[in-house]
Design an enzyme around this catalytic site. Structure first.
Site, PDB file in Angstrom:
ATOM      1  N   SER A 283     -25.905 -12.907 -20.247  1.00  0.00           N
ATOM      2  CA  SER A 283     -26.733 -12.235 -19.257  1.00  0.00           C
ATOM      3  C   SER A 283     -26.148 -12.471 -17.868  1.00  0.00           C
ATOM      4  CB  SER A 283     -28.181 -12.724 -19.378  1.00  0.00           C
ATOM      5  OG  SER A 283     -29.063 -11.871 -18.700  1.00  0.00           O
TER       6      SER A 283
ATOM      7  N   HIS B 251     -32.386  -9.276 -26.530  1.00  0.00           N
ATOM      8  CA  HIS B 251     -31.663 -10.035 -25.514  1.00  0.00           C
ATOM      9  C   HIS B 251     -31.897 -11.534 -25.682  1.00  0.00           C
ATOM     10  CE1 HIS B 251     -29.567 -10.178 -21.663  1.00  0.00           C
ATOM     11  NE2 HIS B 251     -30.479 -10.981 -21.176  1.00  0.00           N
TER      12      HIS B 251
ATOM     13  N   GLU C 162     -31.280  -4.962 -27.256  1.00  0.00           N
ATOM     14  CA  GLU C 162     -31.360  -5.802 -26.069  1.00  0.00           C
ATOM     15  C   GLU C 162     -32.712  -5.737 -25.358  1.00  0.00           C
ATOM     16  OE1 GLU C 162     -29.286  -7.945 -24.712  1.00  0.00           O
ATOM     17  OE2 GLU C 162     -27.249  -7.477 -25.387  1.00  0.00           O
TER      18      GLU C 162
END
Length: 527
Positions: free
Chosen positions: A215, A437, A334
């Site tokens: 990220s 995610h 995600e």
């Protein structure tokens, strides 16, 4: 959006139910003393590894050092205790309530995990891990790297860096020389220099360093690939779920930062810097937000500055990057986690047209036509998640892989375990979060989770640890006994990816078409 990742991972870290994999809990501190340039450290000895926590790699950035490049840490006498994590950096607890873990400005510290057998005469390759959290949240202590150390036989360094306002405020009054913002990025560079100068004492090889992150951590890796002061500090890179297109330009960051200073009461042009440095840290927890990312905004590094002269995506597309191996990938679903969090906060999602308009603006109708509700069983959450997943994560990752394959070997992946354990509250959403995610992190680090990995997932975890650590060792994830992970190749339309899921690992070539990347490439205004 990305800023919520730290909350999810922190929740996982508090609720781990997974038994350790033949690695006992750390023993009482033993004679694990290592000499660094600044002084001696005593860490924790455990079966198969040692860990040294809270090591200062730079001076506390307080008082006159607030919003300055990091300075060397002062030496200490005797043996410093390195058995407990250091302070987490100041962060916005609106998104991560800290769970009682202390934060402070004196947070420029790192942790070192080293396997048995690593010594100055038997050095191991090194992975430096940069945590995610939207440049607003997160910390190094979340990532227990014992599996990488014991199974992967590598040294792992996890790093704290300044976040939010203290890490990235770009008011020009703070930097008369024009290199505004990027203090958190400078911290990361200081940690890499610390690794270069000290890691041999822990049994790490300073000539074999791979930087890695997820990220915002992966976005940082993108920046280090092109930042002048990062040159020569690493030889390979790993990017996990990094929307590297979400970089702020200098004019935008300066304007937002000037407005931020004014709102904080620092309005006298001749005294803005002094006024900001005199503010209590609690007054600075709310961060300036520079750039849109799907439906949300975040802060972060600033391009067009001395430390980060160009946008990394522009540099990648023009092959202005050093030649080195890169491992890059994203997760199949995600955005589903963030859609679920939004649903749980509001007890519903807004109507689909409203979500599309908020997220995609003038492209909303075209996006909704490409992602019709009936394709997703009428689920607003799934359709919305697919559109943002593809536009913000999947297709930018595809562009990165394609661009970097012209300057060095690229190994691409997609994490596709749709049953990956997610925090328990998310299971109350009316749609599954799937391979969302940050959920791949549980397969690489002992960050815990709402449910333990099942036997098949533990096998996948072992495979991923083997691939990642082999890449750190050699620049190629070629592991004897595991399926071959081929190079991506230069043709984005047929680029090869390994699909990581339980059961049989597969190699796919249809990533771009499945995520509708030609459509997103054609949408100049769509993210």
């Amino acid at each position: 959006m990305v800023l919520l990742m730290a909350l999810v991972v922190a929740a996982c870290a508090r609720n781990s139910g997974e038994p350790q994999r033949q690695v006992a809990a750390p023993a009482e501190p033993g004679p694990a003393v290592v000499q660094t340039a600044a002084g001696a450290l005593r860490g924790v000895v455990a079966p198969g590894y040692r860990v040294f926590n809270g090591i200062p790699y730079a001076a506390a950035p307080v008082g006159p050092l607030r919003w300055q490049p990091p300075q060397p840490a002062a030496p200490w006498p005797g043996v410093r205790d390195a058995t407990k994590p250091g302070l987490r950096c100041i962060q916005d607890t609106t998104y991560d309530p800290d769970y009682g873990r202390p934060t402070g400005e004196d947070c420029l510290n790192l942790n070192v995990w080293t396997p048995d057998g690593a010594s100055r005469s038997h050095q191991k390759p090194v992975m430096v891990w940069i945590h995610g959290g939207g440049f607003l949240n997160g910390s190094a202590d979340i990532y227990d790297a014992r599996w990488m150390a014991t199974q992967g036989d590598i040294v792992v360094v996890t790093v704290n860096y300044r976040l939010g306002t203290l890490g990235f405020l770009a008011d020009p009054a703070l930097s008369p020389d024009g290199d505004v913002g990027n203090y958190g990025l400078a911290d990361q560079q200081a940690s890499l220099r610390w690794v270069r100068d000290n890691i041999a004492e822990f049994g790490g090889d300073p000539t074999k360093v791979t930087i890695a992150g997820e990220s915002a951590g992966a976005m940082s890796v993108c920046d280090h690939l092109i930042a002048p002061e990062s040159t020569g500090l690493f030889r390979a890179a790993i990017l996990q779920s990094g929307p590297c297109q979400a970089q702020a330009d200098r004019p935008t960051a300066q304007q937002v930062s000037a407005e931020y200073a004014s709102a904080a009461g620092c309005t006298d042009p001749a005294a803005v810097a002094a006024c900001l440095r005199a503010l209590p840290a609690d007054a600075l927890r709310r961060a300036p937000l520079y750039v849109g990312l799907g439906p949300d905004k975040l802060t972060g590094p600033v391009t067009g500055t001395d430390r980060l002269p160009v946008d990394p995506m522009i540099a990648f597309a023009s092959s202005r990057v050093p030649r080195m191996p890169v491992l890059v990938g994203s997760n199949g679903d995600e955005f589903a986690m963030f859609a679920a969090i939004q649903y749980l906060k509001e007890r519903q999602l807004p109507p689909y047209p409203q979500l599309m308009a908020k997220t995609f603006g003038p492209d909303a109708a075209a996006v909704a036509e490409r992602y019709p509700l009936d394709r997703y069983g009428g689920s607003v959450g799934l359709a919305y998640s697919a559109a943002v997943t593809d536009s913000v994560f999947a297709c930018p990752a595809d562009r990165i892989a394609s661009s970097l394959s012209h300057t060095g070997p690229v190994y691409a992946y997609e994490f596709n375990d749709r049953t990956a354990p997610a925090p328990d509250p998310l299971r109350a959403a009316p749609f599954p979060v799937g391979a969302s995610h940050s959920l791949e992190l549980r397969y690489l680090f002992d960050v815990g989770g709402a449910r333990p990995l099942d036997p098949a997932q533990r096998v996948l975890s072992d495979q991923m640890v083997a691939y990642w650590s082999q890449f750190v060792k050699t620049g190629s994830p070629e592991v004897s006994g595991l399926p071959v992970w081929p190079e991506f190749g230069a043709d984005v339309a047929t680029g090869k990816r390994i699909s990581l899921q339980t059961g049989e690992l597969t190699v796919t070539t249809d990533f771009g078409s499945r995520h509708q990347c030609p459509f997103w490439t054609s949408r100049s205004g769509a993210r």
